[in-house]
Design a protein around this motif. Structure first.
Motif, short mmCIF file in Angstrom:
data_model
loop_
_atom_site.label_atom_id
_atom_site.label_comp_id
_atom_site.label_asym_id
_atom_site.label_seq_id
_atom_site.Cartn_x
_atom_site.Cartn_y
_atom_site.Cartn_z
N GLU A 155 26.89 57.52 44.24
CA GLU A 155 27.60 56.52 45.76
C GLU A 155 26.40 57.43 46.41
OE1 GLU A 155 30.14 57.51 49.34
OE2 GLU A 155 30.62 58.26 47.98
N ALA A 156 25.55 58.66 46.79
CA ALA A 156 24.08 59.26 46.64
C ALA A 156 23.69 57.96 46.99
CB ALA A 156 24.15 60.39 46.28
N THR A 157 22.40 57.55 45.27
CA THR A 157 21.95 56.79 45.24
C THR A 157 22.38 55.79 46.07
OG1 THR A 157 21.69 57.60 43.42
CG2 THR A 157 20.72 56.38 43.30
N ALA A 158 22.93 55.33 45.74
CA ALA A 158 22.99 53.75 46.66
C ALA A 158 22.95 53.62 47.87
CB ALA A 158 24.42 53.33 46.70
N ASP A 159 23.49 55.19 48.50
CA ASP A 159 23.09 55.20 49.96
C ASP A 159 21.83 55.78 50.35
OD1 ASP A 159 26.32 55.22 51.18
OD2 ASP A 159 26.27 57.41 50.51
N ALA A 160 20.66 56.01 49.30
CA ALA A 160 19.45 56.86 49.67
C ALA A 160 18.98 54.75 49.84
CB ALA A 160 19.10 56.86 48.18
N THR A 196 44.39 38.37 23.65
CA THR A 196 45.36 38.21 25.25
C THR A 196 45.78 39.40 25.44
OG1 THR A 196 47.20 36.93 24.23
CG2 THR A 196 44.76 36.33 24.99
N GLN A 197 45.62 40.58 24.91
CA GLN A 197 46.10 41.90 25.74
C GLN A 197 45.56 43.13 25.58
OE1 GLN A 197 45.13 41.55 22.43
NE2 GLN A 197 45.95 43.97 20.90
N PHE A 198 43.91 43.13 26.17
CA PHE A 198 42.83 44.49 26.69
C PHE A 198 42.56 43.45 27.91
CE2 PHE A 198 42.87 45.17 22.44
CZ PHE A 198 43.48 46.58 22.20
N PHE A 199 42.27 44.20 29.36
CA PHE A 199 41.70 43.78 30.97
C PHE A 199 41.21 44.47 31.43
CE2 PHE A 199 45.74 40.18 29.27
CZ PHE A 199 44.83 39.13 29.35
N ALA A 200 39.76 43.91 31.59
CA ALA A 200 39.25 45.26 32.45
C ALA A 200 38.64 43.71 33.70
CB ALA A 200 38.27 45.44 31.45
N MET A 201 39.27 44.36 35.01
CA MET A 201 38.60 43.83 35.61
C MET A 201 37.66 44.56 37.00
SD MET A 201 41.80 41.17 36.27
CE MET A 201 42.41 41.05 34.69
N TRP A 202 36.68 43.49 37.76
CA TRP A 202 36.23 44.76 38.83
C TRP A 202 36.04 43.23 39.86
CZ3 TRP A 202 31.22 47.94 37.50
CH2 TRP A 202 30.15 46.47 37.27
N VAL A 203 36.17 43.49 41.41
CA VAL A 203 35.65 43.18 42.12
C VAL A 203 34.20 44.15 43.55
CG1 VAL A 203 36.75 42.67 44.49
CG2 VAL A 203 37.65 41.60 42.90
N VAL A 204 33.43 42.73 43.14
CA VAL A 204 32.12 43.75 44.09
C VAL A 204 31.20 43.63 44.78
CG1 VAL A 204 30.92 44.75 41.70
CG2 VAL A 204 30.41 42.45 42.10
N GLY A 205 31.21 43.70 46.47
CA GLY A 205 30.55 43.01 47.07
C GLY A 205 29.70 43.50 47.44
N THR A 206 29.04 43.24 48.51
CA THR A 206 27.73 43.60 49.67
C THR A 206 28.43 44.42 50.55
OG1 THR A 206 28.94 42.26 51.47
CG2 THR A 206 27.08 41.09 50.23
N ASP A 207 29.33 44.98 51.43
CA ASP A 207 30.11 45.73 51.75
C ASP A 207 30.66 47.39 51.17
OD1 ASP A 207 29.45 43.85 53.90
OD2 ASP A 207 31.59 43.47 53.94
N LYS A 208 30.26 47.79 51.71
CA LYS A 208 30.01 49.00 50.81
C LYS A 208 32.12 49.68 51.39
CE LYS A 208 29.97 54.41 51.08
NZ LYS A 208 28.87 55.71 51.71
N PRO A 209 33.39 49.96 49.84
CA PRO A 209 34.44 50.44 50.53
C PRO A 209 34.70 51.48 51.05
CG PRO A 209 33.48 50.54 48.11
CD PRO A 209 32.93 50.25 48.47
N GLY A 241 19.43 46.91 41.18
CA GLY A 241 20.24 46.45 41.91
C GLY A 241 21.48 47.90 42.11
N MET A 242 22.53 47.73 43.21
CA MET A 242 23.02 49.01 43.13
C MET A 242 24.77 48.82 43.03
SD MET A 242 21.72 51.99 44.08
CE MET A 242 20.83 51.76 44.92
N ILE A 243 25.32 49.44 42.90
CA ILE A 243 26.93 49.80 42.31
C ILE A 243 27.41 50.99 42.13
CG2 ILE A 243 28.66 49.48 40.99
CD1 ILE A 243 27.68 46.89 40.15
N ARG A 244 28.16 50.93 43.74
CA ARG A 244 28.80 52.40 43.32
C ARG A 244 29.86 52.46 42.92
NH1 ARG A 244 34.15 53.50 47.12
NH2 ARG A 244 33.75 55.78 47.60
#
Length: 328
Positions: free
Chosen positions: A160-165, A315-328, A18-21
């Protein structure tokens, strides 16, 4: 680019591309209930490999999380013994019915039947079988508890360049639209472990970066770190999907089911597979696979945005992301 590799004690490895920016200069993913992480940077490399794994068959981490406090007899309570008082606190504060945890456990274990890489496959699980299972730490029953699993997860992130390709080649990508991490002192006086400030601030940062103002309507699926079933309604509030005291209503209404308004843990989640050192990263990877339409039989239709969530420690360490189909 993101490639994912996942394996479990009773599963063969799976490979998906897959691909992530990468949208941040440097971040760390807290992967499970131990403070580990992998740095990934934009500009420093076109590709970055992140790997997380755990072999609980070599040592029992659940019970190893019992600390010998100076000047006090050791209480061998395990992780569940630590979190149970905060679950009871949540129940008292919210007025939640005492079977909400049972409903979450049944949902997630049924979800796991559609995921061949899930550790636990319990086709005969029912509401009654969960209620009648052994009470380990009131109100946490045996069947409301995560297993001890072996497993691993890996992702390869591209710039990002890899993703754009790849877009030019017609590939469906998962773009990082927002990502953040937060922590807070474990022993701070007055710290609210039912609704931690670090979690609130972490998700607020992610939503701001992703341009999300109404998460319950703008996120199509979520992979949330739920090691004990009651943490689903608790995190629904901490993540802004419900008002304080009302997270359990999303569970009770079926909104977090696979056909609900916000499907949660369609993979079966941590309740069905828990290689602790990899469990957080799996949540991130599962969110990306939902966006890319690569989640197999537990795929949610029409996912354009998904949340990946991990927490650790007390419950003191947190990491999160939102991933989507559209380039931000």
């Amino acid at each position: 680019m993101i490639s994912t590799l996942q394996s479990g004690r009773w599963a063969s490895p799976m490979m998906a591309a897959g691909m992530i920016r990468i949208g941040e200069v440097a971040n760390r993913i807290f992967d499970g209930s131990v403070n580990r992480g992998v740095a990934h940077a934009t500009g420093a490399a076109r590709w970055v490999l992140t790997v997380a794994w755990e072999m609980q068959s070599c040592s029992e981490a659940m019970w190893a999380l019992s600390f010998q406090i100076p000047f006090q007899q050791q209480l061998v309570a395990g992780a569940g013994g630590y979190f149970a008082p905060y679950i009871r606190n949540y129940m008292a504060r919210s007025g939640a019915p005492d079977d909400i945890g049972i409903q979450v456990a049944v949902k997630d274990r049924l979800n796991a039947l559609r995921n061949p890489y899930a550790h636990l496959h319990e086709p005969e699980i029912t509401y009654d079988s969960v209620r009648e299972s052994l009470m380990l730490w009131d109100p946490i029953r045996y069947s409301e508890t995560c297993p001890s699993s072996d497993g691993a997860f890996a992702m390869v992130l591209g710039d990002e360049a890899t993703a754009d390709a790849a877009v030019a080649e017609g590939r469906q990508l998962a773009w990082i639209q927002g990502m953040a991490l937060r922590s807070e002192p474990a022993m701070a006086a007055g710290r609210d472990q039912v609704n931690p400030i670090a979690g609130q601030e972490c998700v607020a940062d992610v939503y701001a970066r992703a341009g999300i103002t109404n998460p319950i309507d703008e996120i199509d699926a979520a992979e949330i770190y739920v090691p004990f079933s009651w943490y689903e309604p608790m995190w629904m509030e901490n993540l802004g999907f419900a008002e304080v005291g009302e997270g359990w209503k999303l569970t009770e209404s079926g909104a977090t089911g696979p056909d609900g308004k916000l499907p949660v843990n369609c993979s079966g989640g941590v309740l069905s597979s828990n290689p602790i050192g990899a469990s957080g990263m799996i949540r991130f990877g599962e969110a990306a696979m939902q966006v890319r339409g690569m989640a197999g039989d537990h795929q949610v239709d029409g996912v354009r945005r998904a949340l990946g969530h991990a927490y650790g420690g007390a419950t003191q360490f947190f990491a999160m992301w939102v991933v989507g189909t559209d380039k931000p």
